[in-house]
Scaffold this motif. Structure first.
Motif, mmCIF file in Angstrom:
data_model
loop_
_atom_site.group_PDB
_atom_site.id
_atom_site.type_symbol
_atom_site.label_atom_id
_atom_site.label_comp_id
_atom_site.label_asym_id
_atom_site.label_seq_id
_atom_site.Cartn_x
_atom_site.Cartn_y
_atom_site.Cartn_z
ATOM 1 N N GLN A 54 50.566 77.393 59.642
ATOM 2 C CA GLN A 54 49.276 78.055 59.806
ATOM 3 C C GLN A 54 48.325 77.246 60.685
ATOM 4 O OE1 GLN A 54 47.538 79.170 56.083
ATOM 5 N NE2 GLN A 54 45.560 79.726 56.957
ATOM 6 N N SER A 55 48.447 75.918 60.653
ATOM 7 C CA SER A 55 47.542 75.056 61.421
ATOM 8 C C SER A 55 47.766 75.150 62.927
ATOM 9 C CB SER A 55 47.716 73.596 60.977
ATOM 10 O OG SER A 55 49.048 73.162 61.201
ATOM 11 N N ARG A 56 48.892 75.721 63.380
ATOM 12 C CA ARG A 56 49.174 75.807 64.818
ATOM 13 C C ARG A 56 48.966 77.202 65.385
ATOM 14 N NH1 ARG A 56 51.907 71.009 66.406
ATOM 15 N NH2 ARG A 56 51.429 69.534 64.735
ATOM 16 N N SER A 57 48.513 78.133 64.580
ATOM 17 C CA SER A 57 48.279 79.488 65.084
ATOM 18 C C SER A 57 47.042 80.061 64.405
ATOM 19 C CB SER A 57 49.485 80.388 64.820
ATOM 20 O OG SER A 57 49.613 80.671 63.441
ATOM 21 N N GLU A 58 46.670 81.269 64.791
ATOM 22 C CA GLU A 58 45.518 81.938 64.199
ATOM 23 C C GLU A 58 45.926 82.857 63.063
ATOM 24 O OE1 GLU A 58 43.827 83.915 67.544
ATOM 25 O OE2 GLU A 58 42.933 82.094 68.397
ATOM 26 N N SER A 59 47.157 82.750 62.601
ATOM 27 C CA SER A 59 47.684 83.615 61.546
ATOM 28 C C SER A 59 47.429 83.002 60.172
ATOM 29 C CB SER A 59 49.182 83.843 61.749
ATOM 30 O OG SER A 59 49.435 84.389 63.034
ATOM 31 N N GLN A 60 47.718 83.776 59.135
ATOM 32 C CA GLN A 60 47.466 83.346 57.764
ATOM 33 C C GLN A 60 48.678 82.685 57.112
ATOM 34 O OE1 GLN A 60 44.387 83.482 56.340
ATOM 35 N NE2 GLN A 60 43.791 84.160 58.392
ATOM 36 N N GLY A 61 49.736 82.512 57.852
ATOM 37 C CA GLY A 61 50.935 81.882 57.307
ATOM 38 C C GLY A 61 51.846 81.424 58.424
ATOM 39 N N VAL A 62 53.051 81.020 58.074
ATOM 40 C CA VAL A 62 54.031 80.591 59.073
ATOM 41 C C VAL A 62 54.417 81.780 59.952
ATOM 42 C CG1 VAL A 62 56.366 79.669 59.409
ATOM 43 C CG2 VAL A 62 54.913 78.755 57.580
ATOM 44 N N GLY A 95 49.782 79.537 75.709
ATOM 45 C CA GLY A 95 49.194 78.230 75.442
ATOM 46 C C GLY A 95 49.171 77.439 76.727
ATOM 47 N N GLU A 96 49.093 76.121 76.614
ATOM 48 C CA GLU A 96 49.050 75.265 77.794
ATOM 49 C C GLU A 96 50.453 75.160 78.407
ATOM 50 O OE1 GLU A 96 47.372 71.544 76.836
ATOM 51 O OE2 GLU A 96 45.488 72.348 76.058
ATOM 52 N N GLY A 97 50.689 75.961 79.423
ATOM 53 C CA GLY A 97 51.957 75.887 80.114
ATOM 54 C C GLY A 97 53.082 76.674 79.485
ATOM 55 N N PHE A 98 52.791 77.546 78.523
ATOM 56 C CA PHE A 98 53.869 78.334 77.933
ATOM 57 C C PHE A 98 53.312 79.688 77.482
ATOM 58 C CE2 PHE A 98 52.039 77.619 73.858
ATOM 59 C CZ PHE A 98 52.603 78.545 73.006
ATOM 60 N N SER A 99 54.212 80.623 77.230
ATOM 61 C CA SER A 99 53.868 81.923 76.654
ATOM 62 C C SER A 99 55.071 82.399 75.865
ATOM 63 C CB SER A 99 53.493 82.933 77.748
ATOM 64 O OG SER A 99 54.568 83.088 78.655
ATOM 65 N N GLY A 100 54.858 83.420 75.050
ATOM 66 C CA GLY A 100 55.964 83.890 74.236
ATOM 67 C C GLY A 100 55.567 85.023 73.318
ATOM 68 N N LEU A 101 56.475 85.322 72.383
ATOM 69 C CA LEU A 101 56.291 86.413 71.429
ATOM 70 C C LEU A 101 56.129 85.825 70.042
ATOM 71 C CD1 LEU A 101 56.376 89.571 71.296
ATOM 72 C CD2 LEU A 101 58.818 89.351 70.789
ATOM 73 N N LEU A 102 55.037 86.193 69.357
ATOM 74 C CA LEU A 102 54.731 85.647 68.037
ATOM 75 C C LEU A 102 54.873 86.758 66.997
ATOM 76 C CD1 LEU A 102 53.755 82.969 66.690
ATOM 77 C CD2 LEU A 102 51.445 83.915 66.790
ATOM 78 N N LEU A 103 55.785 86.561 66.032
ATOM 79 C CA LEU A 103 56.085 87.577 65.034
ATOM 80 C C LEU A 103 56.143 86.960 63.641
ATOM 81 C CD1 LEU A 103 59.094 89.226 66.910
ATOM 82 C CD2 LEU A 103 56.766 90.144 66.783
ATOM 83 N N PRO A 104 55.929 87.775 62.604
ATOM 84 C CA PRO A 104 56.165 87.268 61.247
ATOM 85 C C PRO A 104 57.653 86.975 61.062
ATOM 86 C CG PRO A 104 54.859 89.288 61.204
ATOM 87 C CD PRO A 104 55.386 89.146 62.596
ATOM 88 N N PRO A 105 58.014 85.926 60.344
ATOM 89 C CA PRO A 105 59.440 85.641 60.110
ATOM 90 C C PRO A 105 60.120 86.798 59.375
ATOM 91 C CG PRO A 105 58.066 83.769 59.483
ATOM 92 C CD PRO A 105 57.133 84.912 59.756
ATOM 93 N N VAL A 106 61.394 87.041 59.677
ATOM 94 C CA VAL A 106 62.114 88.140 59.037
ATOM 95 C C VAL A 106 62.314 87.881 57.536
ATOM 96 C CG1 VAL A 106 63.303 88.834 61.129
ATOM 97 C CG2 VAL A 106 64.339 87.103 59.653
#
Length: 257
Positions: free
Chosen positions: A97-105, A127-138
């Motif tokens: 949670q500390s590395r994203s704006e979400s409420q959990g992993v 982010g700084e020099g990267f991009s990607g897809l952020l999803l809740p874990p399955v």
């Protein structure tokens, strides 16, 4: 963590055996040789035999593990196909949670490589020099159910996390007969023997070995999520490989600072 209790037939058999013992004990202690003692003795024998029959013919409720192992296979392959079409080819990372704006992993599939920096946004992130897809874990529905029904609490030390993963995999979910976990400052090595869902892993790796690091299955995601949450460190899935001629699986995670 609360472990599962024995089946109702096992518990019932124990009660019958206990009652049979009490009946036989009463006859032995009183030493009376009358019709009541004879009735108690016959009852003890009947109760004992009934308990043995329940134990012998009891068959626990179960599903065919070959079918269960294939339930998520096509969903994993579909996610990998979509990610590849979007140009995402990096190793999956699980962010606390500390590395994203979400409420959990959260599960991050980067375009190339993630180095541990905070992530801003949701779904499509950068982010700084990267991009990607952020999803809740399955594994999110499974993890929530374990917290609800088995009082799962994620600890904050490596030793306690090892104990938790063993309890979840061997005692609660019963997906493997043995699990070995070794730690270093920057990585976690997990080896499972007798993995019951190995057929699904083999199917996915035949499609593409990269699927297991791009879109990990529920069990791999569950392990990575627990580690990321407990240590408050991003976890990268470096390796998740089933043995082709066996039922063992090897996982290697990298721990970011």
């Amino acid at each position: 963590m609360k472990l599962p209790s024995p089946g109702r037939y096992v518990f019932g058999s124990f009660i019958l055996l206990l009652t049979a013992g009490i009946c036989a004990g009463v006859v032995s202690i009183t030493g009376r040789q009358d019709i009541i003692s004879a009735a108690l003795l016959v009852s003890a024998v009947i109760l004992f035999l009934t308990a043995i029959l329940l134990l012998v013919f009891h068959r626990p409720d179960s599903l065919d593990q070959r079918f269960v192992s294939l339930l998520q296979v096509q969903g994993t392959i579909n996610t990998c196909t979509v990610a590849a079409d979007l140009g995402l080819s990096g190793l999956s990372c699980f962010l606390p949670q500390s590395r994203s704006e979400s409420q959990g992993v959260m599960h991050l599939i980067p375009v190339s490589r993630y180095s541990g920096e905070p992530v801003a946004g949701s779904v499509f992130v950068s982010g700084e020099g990267f991009s990607g897809l952020l999803l809740p874990p399955v594994c999110t529905p499974l993890l929530n159910e374990l917290k609800k029904t088995n009082q799962l609490t994620i600890p904050e030390t490596q030793g306690e996390l090892s104990t938790l993963l063993h309890e979840v995999a061997v005692d609660v979910l019963e997906v493997t007969s043995e699990i070995q976990i070794s730690w270093s400052d920057t990585s976690v090595h997990i080896h499972m023997e007798g993995y019951r869902l190995c057929e699904g892993c083999l199917f996915v790796t035949r499609e593409s070995p990269a699927c297991c690091t791009l879109s990990p299955c529920v069990i791999c995601s569950l392990f990575a999520t627990c580690i990321a949450h407990g240590l408050d460190r991003p976890v990268q899935v470096d390796r998740c490989v089933p043995v082709k001629k066996g039922d063992s699986v090897e996982m290697i995670f990298t721990l970011f600072p």
